[in-house]
Design a protein around this motif. Sequence first.
Motif, PDB file in Angstrom:
ATOM      1  N   SER A   1       6.646   2.462  -5.620  1.00  0.00           N
ATOM      2  CA  SER A   1       5.767   0.684  -5.448  1.00  0.00           C
ATOM      3  C   SER A   1       4.963   1.039  -4.526  1.00  0.00           C
ATOM      4  O   SER A   1       4.016   0.288  -4.963  1.00  0.00           O
ATOM      5  N   ASP A   2       5.034   1.934  -3.044  1.00  0.00           N
ATOM      6  CA  ASP A   2       3.829   1.754  -2.857  1.00  0.00           C
ATOM      7  C   ASP A   2       2.510   2.414  -3.283  1.00  0.00           C
ATOM      8  O   ASP A   2       1.834   1.491  -2.823  1.00  0.00           O
ATOM      9  N   ALA A   3       2.588   3.413  -3.793  1.00  0.00           N
ATOM     10  CA  ALA A   3       1.895   4.089  -4.566  1.00  0.00           C
ATOM     11  C   ALA A   3       1.149   3.507  -5.668  1.00  0.00           C
ATOM     12  O   ALA A   3      -0.286   2.841  -5.835  1.00  0.00           O
ATOM     13  N   MET A   4       1.495   2.603  -6.344  1.00  0.00           N
ATOM     14  CA  MET A   4       1.502   1.987  -7.210  1.00  0.00           C
ATOM     15  C   MET A   4       0.783   0.681  -6.978  1.00  0.00           C
ATOM     16  O   MET A   4      -0.305   0.136  -7.623  1.00  0.00           O
ATOM     17  N   PHE A   5       1.267  -0.213  -6.067  1.00  0.00           N
ATOM     18  CA  PHE A   5       0.341  -1.135  -5.091  1.00  0.00           C
ATOM     19  C   PHE A   5      -0.621  -0.813  -4.793  1.00  0.00           C
ATOM     20  O   PHE A   5      -1.601  -1.350  -4.910  1.00  0.00           O
ATOM     21  N   ARG A   6      -0.709   0.491  -3.932  1.00  0.00           N
ATOM     22  CA  ARG A   6      -2.183   1.309  -3.585  1.00  0.00           C
ATOM     23  C   ARG A   6      -3.143   0.532  -4.851  1.00  0.00           C
ATOM     24  O   ARG A   6      -4.117   0.373  -4.535  1.00  0.00           O
ATOM     25  N   ARG A   7      -2.360   1.425  -5.987  1.00  0.00           N
ATOM     26  CA  ARG A   7      -3.484   2.032  -7.184  1.00  0.00           C
ATOM     27  C   ARG A   7      -3.697   0.641  -7.551  1.00  0.00           C
ATOM     28  O   ARG A   7      -4.457   0.116  -7.729  1.00  0.00           O
ATOM     29  N   ALA A   8      -2.768  -0.599  -7.647  1.00  0.00           N
ATOM     30  CA  ALA A   8      -3.656  -1.632  -8.272  1.00  0.00           C
ATOM     31  C   ALA A   8      -4.582  -2.874  -7.699  1.00  0.00           C
ATOM     32  O   ALA A   8      -5.222  -3.242  -8.435  1.00  0.00           O
ATOM     33  N   ARG A   9      -4.436  -2.395  -6.497  1.00  0.00           N
ATOM     34  CA  ARG A   9      -5.705  -2.914  -5.766  1.00  0.00           C
ATOM     35  C   ARG A   9      -6.600  -2.236  -5.070  1.00  0.00           C
ATOM     36  O   ARG A   9      -7.753  -2.246  -4.754  1.00  0.00           O
ATOM     37  N   GLY A  10      -7.204  -1.565  -6.188  1.00  0.00           N
ATOM     38  CA  GLY A  10      -8.348  -0.414  -5.890  1.00  0.00           C
ATOM     39  C   GLY A  10      -8.677   1.074  -5.422  1.00  0.00           C
ATOM     40  O   GLY A  10      -9.283   1.589  -5.365  1.00  0.00           O
ATOM     41  N   GLU A  11      -7.189   0.871  -4.516  1.00  0.00           N
ATOM     42  CA  GLU A  11      -7.653   2.863  -3.891  1.00  0.00           C
ATOM     43  C   GLU A  11      -7.723   3.695  -4.758  1.00  0.00           C
ATOM     44  O   GLU A  11      -6.634   4.146  -5.571  1.00  0.00           O
ATOM     45  N   ILE A  12      -8.300   4.314  -3.778  1.00  0.00           N
ATOM     46  CA  ILE A  12      -8.364   6.529  -4.828  1.00  0.00           C
ATOM     47  C   ILE A  12      -8.026   7.355  -4.264  1.00  0.00           C
ATOM     48  O   ILE A  12      -8.760   7.333  -2.711  1.00  0.00           O
ATOM     49  N   PRO A  13      -7.029   7.788  -4.041  1.00  0.00           N
ATOM     50  CA  PRO A  13      -6.342   8.657  -3.205  1.00  0.00           C
ATOM     51  C   PRO A  13      -7.433  10.293  -3.205  1.00  0.00           C
ATOM     52  O   PRO A  13      -7.925  10.218  -4.005  1.00  0.00           O
ATOM     53  N   VAL A  14      -7.255   9.800  -1.896  1.00  0.00           N
ATOM     54  CA  VAL A  14      -7.876  11.314  -2.012  1.00  0.00           C
ATOM     55  C   VAL A  14      -6.804  12.813  -2.787  1.00  0.00           C
ATOM     56  O   VAL A  14      -6.040  13.305  -1.616  1.00  0.00           O
ATOM     57  N   ASP A  15      -6.797  13.686  -2.992  1.00  0.00           N
ATOM     58  CA  ASP A  15      -5.835  14.604  -3.537  1.00  0.00           C
ATOM     59  C   ASP A  15      -6.294  16.053  -2.724  1.00  0.00           C
ATOM     60  O   ASP A  15      -6.751  16.638  -4.316  1.00  0.00           O
ATOM     61  N   LEU A  16      -5.764  15.588  -1.835  1.00  0.00           N
ATOM     62  CA  LEU A  16      -6.635  17.061  -0.877  1.00  0.00           C
ATOM     63  C   LEU A  16      -5.115  17.957  -1.713  1.00  0.00           C
ATOM     64  O   LEU A  16      -6.406  19.288  -1.412  1.00  0.00           O
ATOM     65  N   SER A  17      -4.321  18.268  -2.085  1.00  0.00           N
ATOM     66  CA  SER A  17      -3.448  19.524  -2.476  1.00  0.00           C
ATOM     67  C   SER A  17      -4.625  20.150  -3.992  1.00  0.00           C
ATOM     68  O   SER A  17      -4.026  21.356  -4.016  1.00  0.00           O
ATOM     69  N   ILE A  18      -5.694  19.479  -4.456  1.00  0.00           N
ATOM     70  CA  ILE A  18      -6.180  19.980  -4.898  1.00  0.00           C
ATOM     71  C   ILE A  18      -6.699  21.780  -4.735  1.00  0.00           C
ATOM     72  O   ILE A  18      -7.056  22.523  -5.235  1.00  0.00           O
TER      73      ILE A  18
END
Length: 436
Positions: free
Chosen positions: A33-50
């Motif tokens: 729910s937190d991840a979807m909330f962040r995406r819904a408000r326009g946040e873009i994750p820095v997927d450092l795992s790459i």
Amino acid sequence: MVAGWTYALEVVALDGTPLAPGLIERRLRAVVSDAMFRRARGEIPVDLSILTTDDRDRWADPSQNLAHVLALSSTNDRIYRTITRSVFALSLDDYAYALPESQHTSDSDLTAHLHNIRSGHGQRPGHNRWYDKPFTLIVEANTRAGVLGEHSPVDALVPSIIADYAIVQDVSEDAFTHPLGENDQLDLNGPSEREPIGWERLDWVTDDKVLTECEGAARRAKAIVDDSDNDELVFDSYGVDWIKDEARLPPDAYIQMSMQLAWYRTRGEFTATYETVLTRLFKHGRTETIRTFTTDARAWVLAMEDSTASTHTQLTREAATGRGIDRHLLGLRLMLRADAGERHELFEDEIFERSQTWKLSTSGLSAGYQFRGTGFGASYSDGYGINYMPAPDNIRFGIESKYSCPQTSTSLFKAAIADALNDMQALCMPSSLAHL
């Protein structure tokens, strides 16, 4: 990991007791729910795992990316320690992987499933994965699930045993607060204050160098994945029971000879072949190499009338009991101090080098009754990586090669192995043995 964001979730109490499944479920729903909330408000994750998809030296060498990331902030150091010490990784993908029309197979669902477990989303492979974890459970949006094993810390058999054990355990519905239904929707306003604690965001501190390295790693990962010709062969004409009871031959030696024959038929030459054997008879024992390609194997392939089971079984026994040569020679080579000018002509010998060029890299697992497939990558660009699971009535092969090599083809090699196994069965039938 959820859609590129990373979280830590508590699943055991301080005394090591596993928490109730219902509580873990509520915490997982809060994280999603937190991840979807962040995406819904326009946040873009820095997927450092790459960055973990990169060559190990580029990622983990003391002067490379990991060191830079940890030096940026004490927050990063804490996150890294949390990830490293965690029980295992869970990747929740917000999509269901589908094959492009041009790559459809006779079992496209299986092929798509294996591709996602191996590398993730086709357009952005390597994301939402932490490849340094020895055990990652991956779940797609359509509930397909699988395990990615990274076996630097453990033998490949360990993740497979854990996965197999987990699958066959009963799930008690009473352990959960209520069954999830179609009307259960995630709260896009973020986790409710009523949701339990026990999870936290793991947000990296980054700079321009980290972002540039992530972009480069993503390009390199996609190039590797796009070049990967990976598929599954389920040979179901017979399996281990027939090999033992009718052919009266050791199953592993039999399967290895089928791959030797398939290689020769498709390439017209022979190659050094690697097979893993466990050395668990010893404390901290890991693996040794069975050098499957021998003079007897060569003679059998050329003549197709003489079994090499005795030779292969002897090599297996010797390697498993500490009388192999490859790990010993590797240890000696690593002990040489190149900066002090130490060298040995054996390690510079052309024949020695060719004998360790494993263009046919193989490893057997358990029967894997619960697994749809298996596999790992080829060690060389003009070779094959083959993981196989022998079962009583079938043999399953996960085969990988490179599209860019004109000498290899996974579909061609699948057919060659199947043909070899059929020919070997015909050779071992009583009607064939009568006139030998």
